[in-house]
Design a protein around this motif. Sequence first.
Motif, PDB file in Angstrom:
ATOM      1  N   GLN A  24       0.578  -1.100   0.059  1.00 17.56           N
ATOM      2  CA  GLN A  24      -0.182  -0.090   0.054  1.00 17.56           C
ATOM      3  C   GLN A  24       0.943   1.268   0.040  1.00 17.56           C
ATOM      4  O   GLN A  24       1.655   1.176   0.826  1.00 17.56           O
ATOM      5  N   ASN A  40      -2.299   2.789  10.709  1.00 14.05           N
ATOM      6  CA  ASN A  40      -3.736   2.312  10.413  1.00 14.05           C
ATOM      7  C   ASN A  40      -3.575   0.906   9.556  1.00 14.05           C
ATOM      8  O   ASN A  40      -4.437   0.090   9.568  1.00 14.05           O
ATOM      9  N   VAL A  41      -2.524   0.654   8.792  1.00 12.36           N
ATOM     10  CA  VAL A  41      -2.252  -0.593   8.155  1.00 12.36           C
ATOM     11  C   VAL A  41      -2.224  -1.916   9.206  1.00 12.36           C
ATOM     12  O   VAL A  41      -2.705  -2.827   8.944  1.00 12.36           O
ATOM     13  N   LYS A  43      -3.437  -1.984  12.014  1.00  9.84           N
ATOM     14  CA  LYS A  43      -4.845  -2.231  12.586  1.00  9.84           C
ATOM     15  C   LYS A  43      -5.630  -2.926  11.362  1.00  9.84           C
ATOM     16  O   LYS A  43      -6.139  -3.703  11.821  1.00  9.84           O
ATOM     17  N   GLN A  44      -5.409  -2.535  10.303  1.00  7.67           N
ATOM     18  CA  GLN A  44      -5.980  -3.159   9.085  1.00  7.67           C
ATOM     19  C   GLN A  44      -5.648  -4.910   8.981  1.00  7.67           C
ATOM     20  O   GLN A  44      -6.401  -5.541   8.877  1.00  7.67           O
ATOM     21  N   HIS A  45      -4.549  -5.002   9.284  1.00  7.34           N
ATOM     22  CA  HIS A  45      -3.790  -6.158   9.013  1.00  7.34           C
ATOM     23  C   HIS A  45      -3.392  -6.752  10.380  1.00  7.34           C
ATOM     24  O   HIS A  45      -1.958  -7.356  10.367  1.00  7.34           O
ATOM     25  N   ARG A  46      -4.008  -7.008  11.213  1.00  8.30           N
ATOM     26  CA  ARG A  46      -3.558  -7.345  12.696  1.00  8.30           C
ATOM     27  C   ARG A  46      -3.184  -8.659  12.522  1.00  8.30           C
ATOM     28  O   ARG A  46      -2.291  -8.984  13.203  1.00  8.30           O
ATOM     29  N   ASN A  51       4.290  -6.399   8.801  1.00 10.31           N
ATOM     30  CA  ASN A  51       3.708  -5.124   8.010  1.00 10.31           C
ATOM     31  C   ASN A  51       4.982  -4.279   8.047  1.00 10.31           C
ATOM     32  O   ASN A  51       5.593  -3.382   8.848  1.00 10.31           O
ATOM     33  N   THR A  96       2.282  -5.453   3.550  1.00  8.51           N
ATOM     34  CA  THR A  96       1.873  -6.624   4.414  1.00  8.51           C
ATOM     35  C   THR A  96       1.838  -7.969   3.976  1.00  8.51           C
ATOM     36  O   THR A  96       1.806  -8.423   2.855  1.00  8.51           O
TER      37      THR A  96
END
Length: 210
Positions: A24, A40-41, A43-46, A51, A96
């Motif tokens: 991203q 934010n990434v 959190k999006q891909h915990r 990451n 990620t």
Amino acid sequence: MEYRTIAAPVSASFVEKKSEFIAQLFPVRTQEDAVEAIENVRKQHRRARHNVYAYLLREGNASRYSDDGEPQGTAGMPILDVLQKNGLTDICCVVTRYFGGVLLGANGLVRAYSHSTALAIENAQVKVMLPCYPVSIQTDYALYGKIAYHLPQEDILQLDTIFEDQVELKLLVRDTLWEPLKKELIDLTSGQVEIVSGGLQYADFSKAKK
């Protein structure tokens, strides 16, 4: 001094030996912007194993990267290298990785992180940001056609034309062109033109007519 960045966030993904890599890209101005994008990434891909990120900023000529648990030098630095080779700045890339159970080895990781970053850049709209001045030109209707015809197609972005008691043209003019153009317009109209400029700024000239 021009610089290149991206217009909006984009992403790209691919699978290598059962591991999914999701890259991203984000346009950022400050370190705070970059950190926010990275968080934010995350959190999006915990649930992701890694990451990994890298970012480049004009502010302070800063660059940072993290391997986020991958072997040192196999992830963050390759991402940063791809961003630099594409001449991009004010940009943050987070890749990620969802681990698929098959080890890729150091060379495989470098290739995977580099490739995912390059794929995202291919999807991005790259902006060529050039130094310029906002300029307002006011003149009588009788001179409007002459001025409009004289304006060069390159190095100018025409923002608006307002037709009231007089005609007002609102432009962005490349910094290198501004002084000679101002003199030309004054000579062309025998001084019957009002020209006002603002402070130096940057704008995307990638869509200027060539």
